[in-house]
Design an enzyme around this catalytic site. Structure first.
Site, mmCIF file in Angstrom:
data_model
loop_
_atom_site.group_PDB
_atom_site.id
_atom_site.type_symbol
_atom_site.label_atom_id
_atom_site.label_comp_id
_atom_site.label_asym_id
_atom_site.label_seq_id
_atom_site.Cartn_x
_atom_site.Cartn_y
_atom_site.Cartn_z
ATOM 1 N N HIS A 175 0.865 -1.186 0.000
ATOM 2 C CA HIS A 175 0.000 0.000 0.000
ATOM 3 C C HIS A 175 0.898 1.231 0.000
ATOM 4 C CE1 HIS A 175 1.128 0.136 4.180
ATOM 5 N NE2 HIS A 175 0.566 -1.042 4.423
ATOM 6 N N GLY B 146 1.862 3.165 2.256
ATOM 7 C CA GLY B 146 2.853 3.215 3.332
ATOM 8 C C GLY B 146 4.147 2.571 2.856
ATOM 9 N N HIS B 147 4.013 1.366 2.287
ATOM 10 C CA HIS B 147 5.201 0.692 1.738
ATOM 11 C C HIS B 147 5.850 1.541 0.641
ATOM 12 C CE1 HIS B 147 2.677 -2.948 2.946
ATOM 13 N NE2 HIS B 147 3.771 -3.114 3.647
ATOM 14 N N GLN C 228 7.513 3.800 10.981
ATOM 15 C CA GLN C 228 7.180 4.100 12.387
ATOM 16 C C GLN C 228 5.915 3.353 12.813
ATOM 17 O OE1 GLN C 228 6.617 8.322 13.452
ATOM 18 N NE2 GLN C 228 5.168 7.592 15.010
ATOM 19 N N LYS C 229 5.108 2.952 11.846
ATOM 20 C CA LYS C 229 3.908 2.152 12.129
ATOM 21 C C LYS C 229 4.258 1.017 13.093
ATOM 22 C CE LYS C 229 -0.148 0.229 11.335
ATOM 23 N NZ LYS C 229 0.035 -1.096 10.803
ATOM 24 N N ASP C 230 5.443 0.404 12.880
ATOM 25 C CA ASP C 230 5.930 -0.664 13.753
ATOM 26 C C ASP C 230 7.119 -0.103 14.548
ATOM 27 O OD1 ASP C 230 4.420 -3.201 12.599
ATOM 28 O OD2 ASP C 230 5.049 -1.990 10.912
ATOM 29 N N GLN D 58 9.447 -2.381 16.404
ATOM 30 C CA GLN D 58 10.282 -3.123 15.462
ATOM 31 C C GLN D 58 11.534 -2.309 15.104
ATOM 32 O OE1 GLN D 58 8.773 -5.541 12.012
ATOM 33 N NE2 GLN D 58 9.152 -3.664 10.906
ATOM 34 N N VAL E 32 2.085 6.485 7.279
ATOM 35 C CA VAL E 32 1.218 6.982 6.204
ATOM 36 C C VAL E 32 -0.218 6.570 6.524
ATOM 37 C CG1 VAL E 32 0.733 6.901 3.733
ATOM 38 C CG2 VAL E 32 3.101 6.822 4.547
ATOM 39 N N SER F 282 -2.444 -0.341 6.434
ATOM 40 C CA SER F 282 -1.943 -1.646 6.856
ATOM 41 C C SER F 282 -2.470 -2.694 5.894
ATOM 42 C CB SER F 282 -2.448 -1.970 8.270
ATOM 43 O OG SER F 282 -2.279 -3.349 8.546
#
Ligand code: AMP
Length: 286
Positions: A37, A39-40, A152-154, A157, A180, A189
């Site tokens: 998506h 974000g990637h 930053q979503k993870d 991680q 994003v 996601s």
């Protein structure tokens, strides 16, 4: 437009990398599990801005899923992913089989301790970060990347990856890219595909309530318990929500704090139906 080069074996990636290194080109790595998506794609763009060659990986990594998690159901859309990677100008995509990365006899795993994996998703998903650290170490070694990009979503991680990169003296820079979101604020996601229309509407409570507590902090509230309680109250007001955790830790140390006097990660994991979503904000910026 040249299509993204598809590499399925470790040997093929090594050959590709050898050629790039011979030309003194820098290599950016963007690990993903596919179902790409925006974000990637933002990570890919950032990699393109800062590296000569970009290698994405698309691999649903079995070692980072728990026995009752969604490894089998995880969306796999490799054809569409390749079209998106081509459009953004990624040079190569590593798309190995499970056997290619974990052949029979595979026995080596990276575990990160130090009080950063025993909380948040690490506490709720035992073994998850062991799987992440292992596969990311392998991808770094296979691609010999100069720089790797993570969302930053993870956020936890990113902390874990920066830790083992430093601890194991790996020769790579790690960059964290902001979250994003869609026009309504929902963090993008691959798992959003699981949501019904009603669940998707309910899930907007996450970004809405994170934003509200960020404002509360900006207005001077410093007490972690007060902020956490407000966040929980706001999320619970949405009937379809089922909280897995709501936590506030110093960032990037992930230490417990009672007052906000430094950058903090405010992180939530919440189920809507059977779908578990995560979201976060970092406030008090560094
Ligand atoms: P995944 O395919 O879910 O393993 O994610 C691959 C990479 O994309 C990870 O570094 C994620 O943190 C990142 N990512 C996933 N969703 C987003 C998003 N909404 N914004 C920014 N990065 C993201």
């Amino acid at each position: 437009m040249m299509s993204v080069l598809i590499l399925e074996t470790v040997a093929d990636v090594k050959k590709f990398v050898h050629n790039a290194k011979a030309k003194k080109l820098t290599i950016g790595l963007v690990p993903t599990m596919g179902a790409l998506h925006d974000g990637h794609i933002t990570l890919m763009k950032r990699a393109k801005e800062t590296c000569d060659i970009v290698i994405a990986s698309v691999f649903v990594n079995p070692t980072q899923f728990g026995p009752n998690e969604d490894f089998d159901a995880y969306p796999r859309t490799f054809g569409e992913d390749c079209a998106k990677l081509t459009a953004v100008g990624v040079d190569a995509v590593f798309h190995p089989s499970v056997e290619e990365l974990y052949p029979i006899g595979y026995s080596t795993f990276i575990t990160v301790d130090g009080g950063i994996t025993d909380k948040l998703c690490g506490a709720k998903r035992p073994g998850h970060f062991r799987g992440v650290a292992t596969v990311v170490t392998k991808l770094i070694n296979i691609t010999e990347a100069d720089k790797a990009f993570f969302g930053q979503k993870d956020a936890q991680q990113v902390v874990v990856i920066k830790r083992f990169v430093s601890d194991l003296n790996l020769n790579i820079d790690i960059e964290m890219v902001p979250i994003v979101r869609d026009n309504n604020g929902l963090a993008l996601s691959s798992r959003n595909k699981y949501l019904s229309a009603e669940e998707k509407r309910s899930a907007l409570v996450l970004s809405r309530s994170l934003k509200a507590v960020a404002e509360l902090i900006a207005d001077g509230e410093k007490q972690v318990e007060v902020i956490k309680a407000r966040l929980i109250e706001k999320i619970k007001a949405e009937p379809l929500s089922d909280i897995d955790y709501v936590e506030i830790y110093s960032f990037p140390e992930l230490k417990e704090i009672s007052l906000i006097n430094e950058p903090v990660l405010i992180a939530v994991a919440v189920r809507f139906g059977t779908t578990r979503l995560i979201d976060n904000i970092i406030v008090g910026g560094k």
